[in-house]
Design an enzyme around this catalytic site. Structure first.
Site, PDB file in Angstrom:
ATOM      1  N   ARG A  30      13.131  -1.759   9.797  1.00 17.99           N
ATOM      2  CA  ARG A  30      12.575  -2.802   8.911  1.00 17.99           C
ATOM      3  C   ARG A  30      13.486  -4.030   8.863  1.00 17.99           C
ATOM      4  NH1 ARG A  30      11.044  -3.712   2.871  1.00 17.99           N
ATOM      5  NH2 ARG A  30       8.997  -4.625   3.185  1.00 17.99           N
ATOM      6  N   TRP A  74       3.956   7.272   4.778  1.00 11.35           N
ATOM      7  CA  TRP A  74       2.658   7.204   5.448  1.00 11.35           C
ATOM      8  C   TRP A  74       2.322   8.525   6.143  1.00 11.35           C
ATOM      9  CZ3 TRP A  74       6.078   3.100   5.244  1.00 11.35           C
ATOM     10  CH2 TRP A  74       5.594   1.880   4.802  1.00 11.35           C
ATOM     11  N   HIS A  83      12.132  -7.682   9.740  1.00  6.06           N
ATOM     12  CA  HIS A  83      12.157  -8.792   8.780  1.00  6.06           C
ATOM     13  C   HIS A  83      13.082  -9.921   9.221  1.00  6.06           C
ATOM     14  CE1 HIS A  83      10.147  -7.172   4.879  1.00  6.06           C
ATOM     15  NE2 HIS A  83       9.506  -6.784   5.962  1.00  6.06           N
TER      16      HIS A  83
HETATM   17 FE1  DDH Z   1       6.272  -2.567   6.940  1.00  7.74          FE
HETATM   18  N1  DDH Z   1       6.418  -2.225   4.943  1.00  7.74           N
HETATM   19  N2  DDH Z   1       4.832  -3.932   6.604  1.00  7.74           N
HETATM   20  N3  DDH Z   1       6.243  -3.006   8.911  1.00  7.74           N
HETATM   21  N4  DDH Z   1       7.794  -1.276   7.216  1.00  7.74           N
HETATM   22  C1  DDH Z   1       7.258  -1.333   4.317  1.00  7.74           C
HETATM   23  C2  DDH Z   1       8.108  -0.453   4.931  1.00  7.74           C
HETATM   24  C3  DDH Z   1       8.343  -0.434   6.292  1.00  7.74           C
HETATM   25  C4  DDH Z   1       4.295  -4.268   5.387  1.00  7.74           C
HETATM   26  C5  DDH Z   1       4.759  -3.861   4.151  1.00  7.74           C
HETATM   27  C6  DDH Z   1       5.720  -2.886   3.966  1.00  7.74           C
HETATM   28  C7  DDH Z   1       5.413  -3.899   9.515  1.00  7.74           C
HETATM   29  C8  DDH Z   1       4.309  -4.507   8.924  1.00  7.74           C
HETATM   30  C9  DDH Z   1       4.073  -4.551   7.574  1.00  7.74           C
HETATM   31  C10 DDH Z   1       8.350  -0.968   8.442  1.00  7.74           C
HETATM   32  C11 DDH Z   1       8.118  -1.601   9.638  1.00  7.74           C
HETATM   33  C12 DDH Z   1       7.154  -2.588   9.847  1.00  7.74           C
HETATM   34  C13 DDH Z   1       7.082  -1.437   2.901  1.00  7.74           C
HETATM   35  C14 DDH Z   1       7.835  -0.643   1.861  1.00  7.74           C
HETATM   36  C15 DDH Z   1       6.129  -2.391   2.680  1.00  7.74           C
HETATM   37  C16 DDH Z   1       5.578  -2.848   1.334  1.00  7.74           C
HETATM   38  C17 DDH Z   1       9.197  -1.278   1.557  1.00  7.74           C
HETATM   39  C18 DDH Z   1       9.973  -0.502   0.539  1.00  7.74           C
HETATM   40  O1  DDH Z   1       9.459  -0.342  -0.574  1.00  7.74           O
HETATM   41  O2  DDH Z   1      11.080  -0.057   0.863  1.00  7.74           O
HETATM   42  C19 DDH Z   1       3.146  -5.136   5.578  1.00  7.74           C
HETATM   43  C20 DDH Z   1       2.317  -5.741   4.472  1.00  7.74           C
HETATM   44  C21 DDH Z   1       2.990  -5.273   6.933  1.00  7.74           C
HETATM   45  C22 DDH Z   1       1.904  -5.993   7.623  1.00  7.74           C
HETATM   46  O3  DDH Z   1       1.835  -5.955   8.865  1.00  7.74           O
HETATM   47  C23 DDH Z   1       0.919  -6.588   7.075  1.00  7.74           C
HETATM   48  C24 DDH Z   1       5.814  -4.112  10.880  1.00  7.74           C
HETATM   49  C25 DDH Z   1       5.125  -5.080  11.834  1.00  7.74           C
HETATM   50  C26 DDH Z   1       6.909  -3.304  11.090  1.00  7.74           C
HETATM   51  C27 DDH Z   1       7.734  -3.144  12.320  1.00  7.74           C
HETATM   52  O4  DDH Z   1       8.787  -2.598  12.304  1.00  7.74           O
HETATM   53  C28 DDH Z   1       7.254  -3.644  13.606  1.00  7.74           C
HETATM   54  C29 DDH Z   1       9.245   0.163   8.275  1.00  7.74           C
HETATM   55  C30 DDH Z   1      10.012   0.854   9.398  1.00  7.74           C
HETATM   56  C31 DDH Z   1       9.239   0.495   6.929  1.00  7.74           C
HETATM   57  C32 DDH Z   1      10.000   1.633   6.244  1.00  7.74           C
HETATM   58  C33 DDH Z   1      11.271   1.133   5.615  1.00  7.74           C
HETATM   59  C34 DDH Z   1      12.051   2.189   4.896  1.00  7.74           C
HETATM   60  O5  DDH Z   1      12.986   1.799   4.178  1.00  7.74           O
HETATM   61  O6  DDH Z   1      11.782   3.379   5.027  1.00  7.74           O
END
Ligand code: DDH
Length: 286
Positions: free
Chosen positions: A34, A178, A38
């Site tokens: 993540r 998930w 980001h």
């Molecule tokens: Fe995500 N993501 N993401 N995400 N994401 C969250 C957690 C993780 C959205 C929202 C959230 C991508 C796209 C989207 C990962 C990878 C990727 C969380 C929770 C939210 C909310 C955060 C928390 O509470 O800690 C949304 C909205 C989108 C969208 O596409 C619309 C993408 C593109 C990626 C990527 O890596 C390519 C990962 C990994 C996590 C888990 C993090 C953790 O600490 O565990």
């Protein structure tokens, strides 16, 4: 200290820190993925601003964006690696760590190249609000990812990263994982998205997400409104189905699109050297 440019040594140290018995599901991997996403996902193709170059999340303007809540854990995990290899830039370290974590968790090997700078070019600083808002729908998701230069297929492939990790009520406000095994990269997220009858759930905070209770395992899984939007939008759904059916196709497409994400905003010459880092006024400060 390793030799400057010894990325194999850095990769080894990143792999070694992933096992974190006291943290989340026992792995730093998901939060590192993540962080990488980001750091890059602020990119705006039209103005050529944002992106991983500059590692802006070290500073309050970007690090303090509520969308980045919790990512300090990822940065803290990586500090010993930066100390052991001070020659690597944070922007290279964060993107490399995401790629290493994906592979170590059973995912594909993502081609990655170094060359990012930690110099913060004020004219390239992204405003807040560039990262997706999970409470919204397909239009918003398209708006955010088209801005970076991705198409519908790429958006769905990237979203498969939600096979990993979980939501934390004290970070995003959403809660839960998930899939049942959130430290193993796979296409389960897509299969569950289609196979399960997801129900609305309102958390005590008022936040709305989707849930499914696996009676056999006694476990509750979740989806964000933006995840459900991929299932409910006809054009996105075609790709959700494709990736649910074929893990290999998902891995192949994910590899390409995650590599593209990590490169947003970088311009390389034919030898692969980044052109737009030592051009910026002031040069390197790492
Ligand atoms: Fe995500 N993501 N993401 N995400 N994401 C969250 C957690 C993780 C959205 C929202 C959230 C991508 C796209 C989207 C990962 C990878 C990727 C969380 C929770 C939210 C909310 C955060 C928390 O509470 O800690 C949304 C909205 C989108 C969208 O596409 C619309 C993408 C593109 C990626 C990527 O890596 C390519 C990962 C990994 C996590 C888990 C993090 C953790 O600490 O565990």
């Amino acid at each position: 200290m390793s030799q400057a440019g010894d990325y194999a040594a850095v990769k080894k140290d990143i792999a070694a820190l992933l096992h974190q018995p006291e943290y989340d599901d026992g792995s730093a991997g998901p939060v590192l993925v993540r962080l990488a996403w980001h750091s890059a996902g602020t990119y705006d193709a039209e103005t050529d601003t944002g992106g991983s170059n500059g590692a802006g999340m070290r500073y309050e303007a970007e690090g303090g964006d509520p969308a980045n809540a919790g990512l300090q854990h990822a940065r803290v995990f990586l500090e010993p690696v930066k100390r052991a290899h001070p020659w690597i830039t944070y922007s290279d370290l964060w993107t490399l760590a995401g790629c290493v974590a994906i592979q170590e968790m059973g995912g594909p090997e993502i081609p990655w190249a170094p060359g990012r700078t930690d110099f913060v070019d004020d004219s390239k600083l992204p405003p807040r609000g560039r990262l997706p808002d999970a409470a919204q729908g397909a239009d918003h998701v398209r708006h955010i990812f088209y801005r970076m230069g991705f198409n519908d297929q790429e958006i769905v492939a990237l979203s498969g990263a939600h096979n990993l990790g979980r939501c934390h009520a004290d970070r995003s406000g959403f809660s839960g994982a998930w899939v049942q095994n959130p430290t193993r990269f796979s296409n389960t997220y897509f299969r569950l998205l289609l196979a399960v009858d997801w129900k609305h759930k309102q958390l005590p905070s008022g936040i709305r997400q989707f849930m499914y209770i696996d009676e056999d395992l006694g476990e509750e899984l979740m989806m964000l409104p933006t995840d459900i939007a991929l299932r409910d939008d006809a054009k996105f759904k075609v790709w959700v189905q494709r990736y649910a059916e074929d893990r290999d196709v998902f891995f192949e497409d994910f590899t390409k699109v995650f590599a593209k994400l990590m490169e947003l905003g970088l311009k390389r010459d034919e030898s692969g050297s980044v052109l737009n880092t030592d051009n910026v006024k002031g040069g390197y400060i790492s």
